[in-house]
Write an enzyme that holds these catalytic residues in place. Structure first.
Site, PDB file in Angstrom:
ATOM      1  N   ARG A  31      34.134  40.852  93.974  1.00 37.17           N
ATOM      2  CA  ARG A  31      32.770  41.372  94.115  1.00 37.17           C
ATOM      3  C   ARG A  31      32.279  41.875  92.756  1.00 37.17           C
ATOM      4  O   ARG A  31      32.998  42.615  92.064  1.00 37.17           O
ATOM      5  CB  ARG A  31      32.696  42.529  95.127  1.00 37.17           C
ATOM      6  CG  ARG A  31      33.111  42.157  96.518  1.00 37.17           C
ATOM      7  CD  ARG A  31      32.261  41.076  97.133  1.00 37.17           C
ATOM      8  NE  ARG A  31      30.866  41.491  97.354  1.00 37.17           N
ATOM      9  CZ  ARG A  31      29.924  40.655  97.791  1.00 37.17           C
ATOM     10  NH1 ARG A  31      30.202  39.383  97.997  1.00 37.17           N
ATOM     11  NH2 ARG A  31      28.689  41.073  97.991  1.00 37.17           N
ATOM     12  N   HIS A  64      41.331  38.456  84.270  1.00 35.98           N
ATOM     13  CA  HIS A  64      40.442  37.308  84.433  1.00 35.98           C
ATOM     14  C   HIS A  64      41.203  36.047  84.016  1.00 35.98           C
ATOM     15  O   HIS A  64      41.865  36.041  82.973  1.00 35.98           O
ATOM     16  CB  HIS A  64      39.190  37.487  83.576  1.00 35.98           C
ATOM     17  CG  HIS A  64      38.225  36.357  83.677  1.00 35.98           C
ATOM     18  ND1 HIS A  64      37.389  36.194  84.762  1.00 35.98           N
ATOM     19  CD2 HIS A  64      37.973  35.324  82.837  1.00 35.98           C
ATOM     20  CE1 HIS A  64      36.661  35.101  84.582  1.00 35.98           C
ATOM     21  NE2 HIS A  64      36.996  34.553  83.425  1.00 35.98           N
ATOM     22  N   ASP A 113      32.659  40.298  83.169  1.00 34.97           N
ATOM     23  CA  ASP A 113      33.729  39.744  82.325  1.00 34.97           C
ATOM     24  C   ASP A 113      33.427  39.873  80.834  1.00 34.97           C
ATOM     25  O   ASP A 113      33.855  39.033  80.032  1.00 34.97           O
ATOM     26  CB  ASP A 113      33.963  38.263  82.682  1.00 34.97           C
ATOM     27  CG  ASP A 113      34.264  38.097  84.148  1.00 34.97           C
ATOM     28  OD1 ASP A 113      33.893  37.053  84.707  1.00 34.97           O
ATOM     29  OD2 ASP A 113      34.850  39.014  84.741  1.00 34.97           O
TER      30      ASP A 113
HETATM   31  N1  LIG Z   1      30.329  44.693  86.873  1.00 32.98           N
HETATM   32  C1  LIG Z   1      31.468  43.974  86.924  1.00 32.98           C
HETATM   33  N2  LIG Z   1      32.000  43.677  88.129  1.00 32.98           N
HETATM   34  C2  LIG Z   1      33.139  42.933  88.184  1.00 32.98           C
HETATM   35  C3  LIG Z   1      33.752  42.453  87.006  1.00 32.98           C
HETATM   36  C4  LIG Z   1      33.165  42.801  85.754  1.00 32.98           C
HETATM   37  O1  LIG Z   1      33.690  42.446  84.666  1.00 32.98           O
HETATM   38  N3  LIG Z   1      32.038  43.568  85.753  1.00 32.98           N
HETATM   39  N4  LIG Z   1      34.877  41.609  87.084  1.00 32.98           N
HETATM   40  C5  LIG Z   1      34.954  40.935  88.375  1.00 32.98           C
HETATM   41  C6  LIG Z   1      36.062  39.979  88.596  1.00 32.98           C
HETATM   42  N5  LIG Z   1      35.495  38.603  88.451  1.00 32.98           N
HETATM   43  C7  LIG Z   1      36.050  37.843  87.449  1.00 32.98           C
HETATM   44  O2  LIG Z   1      37.028  38.254  86.783  1.00 32.98           O
HETATM   45  C8  LIG Z   1      34.464  38.116  89.297  1.00 32.98           C
HETATM   46  C9  LIG Z   1      34.457  38.489  90.644  1.00 32.98           C
HETATM   47  C10 LIG Z   1      33.438  38.022  91.488  1.00 32.98           C
HETATM   48  C11 LIG Z   1      32.435  37.205  91.006  1.00 32.98           C
HETATM   49  C12 LIG Z   1      31.352  36.757  91.956  1.00 32.98           C
HETATM   50  O3  LIG Z   1      30.536  35.906  91.614  1.00 32.98           O
HETATM   51  N6  LIG Z   1      31.335  37.349  93.172  1.00 32.98           N
HETATM   52  C13 LIG Z   1      30.287  37.077  94.175  1.00 32.98           C
HETATM   53  C14 LIG Z   1      30.902  36.883  95.556  1.00 32.98           C
HETATM   54  C15 LIG Z   1      32.021  35.893  95.518  1.00 32.98           C
HETATM   55  C16 LIG Z   1      32.833  35.987  96.830  1.00 32.98           C
HETATM   56  O4  LIG Z   1      32.643  36.970  97.578  1.00 32.98           O
HETATM   57  O5  LIG Z   1      33.681  35.082  97.016  1.00 32.98           O
HETATM   58  C17 LIG Z   1      29.362  38.277  94.311  1.00 32.98           C
HETATM   59  O6  LIG Z   1      29.827  39.421  94.023  1.00 32.98           O
HETATM   60  O7  LIG Z   1      28.234  38.059  94.768  1.00 32.98           O
HETATM   61  C18 LIG Z   1      32.438  36.834  89.669  1.00 32.98           C
HETATM   62  C19 LIG Z   1      33.456  37.276  88.814  1.00 32.98           C
HETATM   63  C20 LIG Z   1      34.952  41.959  89.497  1.00 32.98           C
HETATM   64  N7  LIG Z   1      33.689  42.640  89.404  1.00 32.98           N
HETATM   65  N1  LIG Z   2      37.051  36.515  88.484  1.00 27.61           N
HETATM   66  C1  LIG Z   2      38.192  37.138  89.074  1.00 27.61           C
HETATM   67  C2  LIG Z   2      39.279  36.126  89.295  1.00 27.61           C
HETATM   68  O1  LIG Z   2      39.015  34.931  89.382  1.00 27.61           O
HETATM   69  N2  LIG Z   2      40.509  36.623  89.368  1.00 27.61           N
HETATM   70  C3  LIG Z   2      41.639  35.761  89.615  1.00 27.61           C
HETATM   71  O2  LIG Z   2      41.871  35.636  91.014  1.00 27.61           O
HETATM   72  C4  LIG Z   2      43.259  35.354  91.203  1.00 27.61           C
HETATM   73  C5  LIG Z   2      43.768  36.326  92.240  1.00 27.61           C
HETATM   74  O3  LIG Z   2      45.069  35.965  92.592  1.00 27.61           O
HETATM   75  P1  LIG Z   2      46.000  37.082  93.291  1.00 27.61           P
HETATM   76  O4  LIG Z   2      45.215  37.636  94.451  1.00 27.61           O
HETATM   77  O5  LIG Z   2      47.205  36.265  93.706  1.00 27.61           O
HETATM   78  O6  LIG Z   2      46.301  38.123  92.255  1.00 27.61           O
HETATM   79  C6  LIG Z   2      43.965  35.561  89.846  1.00 27.61           C
HETATM   80  O7  LIG Z   2      44.209  34.316  89.215  1.00 27.61           O
HETATM   81  C7  LIG Z   2      42.931  36.341  89.052  1.00 27.61           C
HETATM   82  O8  LIG Z   2      42.995  36.100  87.647  1.00 27.61           O
END
Ligand SMILES: Nc1nc2c(c(=O)[nH]1)N[C@@H](CN(C=O)c1ccc(C(=O)N[C@@H](CCC(=O)O)C(=O)O)cc1)CN2
Ligand SMILES: NCC(=O)N[C@@H]1O[C@H](COP(=O)([O-])[O-])[C@@H](O)[C@H]1O
Length: 215
Positions: free
Chosen positions: A93, A111, A147
């Site tokens: 999220r 990430h 990110d």
């Molecule tokens: N403000 C921030 N929030 C989050 C970050 C961040 O750096 N700044 N890191 C993410 C983790 N992430 C990638 O590493 C990531 C997680 C989720 C999404 C995304 O597009 N989520 C959608 C829903 C997707 C779903 O529910 O399957 C959404 O939130 O609408 C992109 C990147 C964690 N949060």
């Molecule tokens: N943008 C966030 C993202 O893509 N995170 C990625 O989701 C996977 C979670 O696996 P896990 O639940 O087995 O740790 C991991 O590969 C992590 O880097």
């Protein structure tokens, strides 16, 4: 940086969560994994956390009409348990500026790419589409921009001919499981800290190849 009571936020199977839990079992680890939270009640990681004797709660984001109200529920659960550091581990999220602001400097994420390449989702597919020869994973502090937070540590893997999204994901995940506990330990031991929006490392520690390590 105090990491006395650490919470891990997940959305799925929780393999990175397991790596952190196992690492934190070490007598010399400078913090306790005190709570696991998931935005999805069906997350497999919840049962894995409970099996490890750790409190695990689902706070379903679909039960809240806004991101902010969902995050207020997250924040309340964290504060009720005196959590002082958060690890996002497959937490899917995007967090609002409100939540990030309350936890900035005390929240990291792993990430599956070598940031700043491939921010967002579907990183392995995009890496293959772009034809990169080196891919990997990054641990970074969380800021409001997705990110884009200061980088704590990175690990690199080769992309080999014939790689698929799955084969590349497996290779990167193996490095994630090693990198995340090391990065968390560095922060909790004060060897890596945020200073003016940048990560600074204790004397002798700096970027050095795949992992931050002493020169
Ligand atoms: N403000 C921030 N929030 C989050 C970050 C961040 O750096 N700044 N890191 C993410 C983790 N992430 C990638 O590493 C990531 C997680 C989720 C999404 C995304 O597009 N989520 C959608 C829903 C997707 C779903 O529910 O399957 C959404 O939130 O609408 C992109 C990147 C964690 N949060
Ligand atoms: N943008 C966030 C993202 O893509 N995170 C990625 O989701 C996977 C979670 O696996 P896990 O639940 O087995 O740790 C991991 O590969 C992590 O880097």
């Amino acid at each position: 940086m105090t990491c006395r009571r650490i919470a891990i936020l997940i959305s799925g199977r929780g393999s990175n969560m397991v790596s952190l839990i196992e690492a934190a079992r070490g007598a010399d680890f400078p913090g306790e994994i005190a709570l696991v939270l998931s935005n999805r009640p069906d997350a497999g990681g919840l049962e894995r956390a409970r099996a490890a004797g750790i409190e695990a709660l689902a706070i379903d984001h679909k039960a809240y009409s806004t991101r902010e109200s969902f995050e207020q529920a997250l924040d309340a659960a964290l504060r009720e348990r005196a959590i002082d550091f958060i690890c996002l581990a497959g937490f899917m999220r995007v967090l609002t500026s409100w939540f990030v602001g309350r936890w900035e400097g005390r929240m990291i994420n792993i990430h599956p790419s070598l940031l700043p390449l491939f921010r967002g989702t579907h990183t392995h597919r995009r890496a293959l589409e772009e034809g990169v020869l080196v891919h990997g994973c990054t641990v970074h502090f969380v800021v409001p921009e997705l990110d884009a937070g200061p980088i704590v540590a990175q690990a690199a893997v080769p992309v080999v001919p014939g790689d698929t999204e799955d084969s590349l994901a497996v290779r990167v995940l193996a490095q994630e499981h090693l990198l995340y506990p090391q990065a968390l330990r560095m922060i909790c031991e004060g060897r890596a800290r945020l200073d003016g929006g940048r990560v600074v490392f204790a004397e002798g520690w700096s970027a050095d190849g795949a992992l931050r390590s002493p020169r």
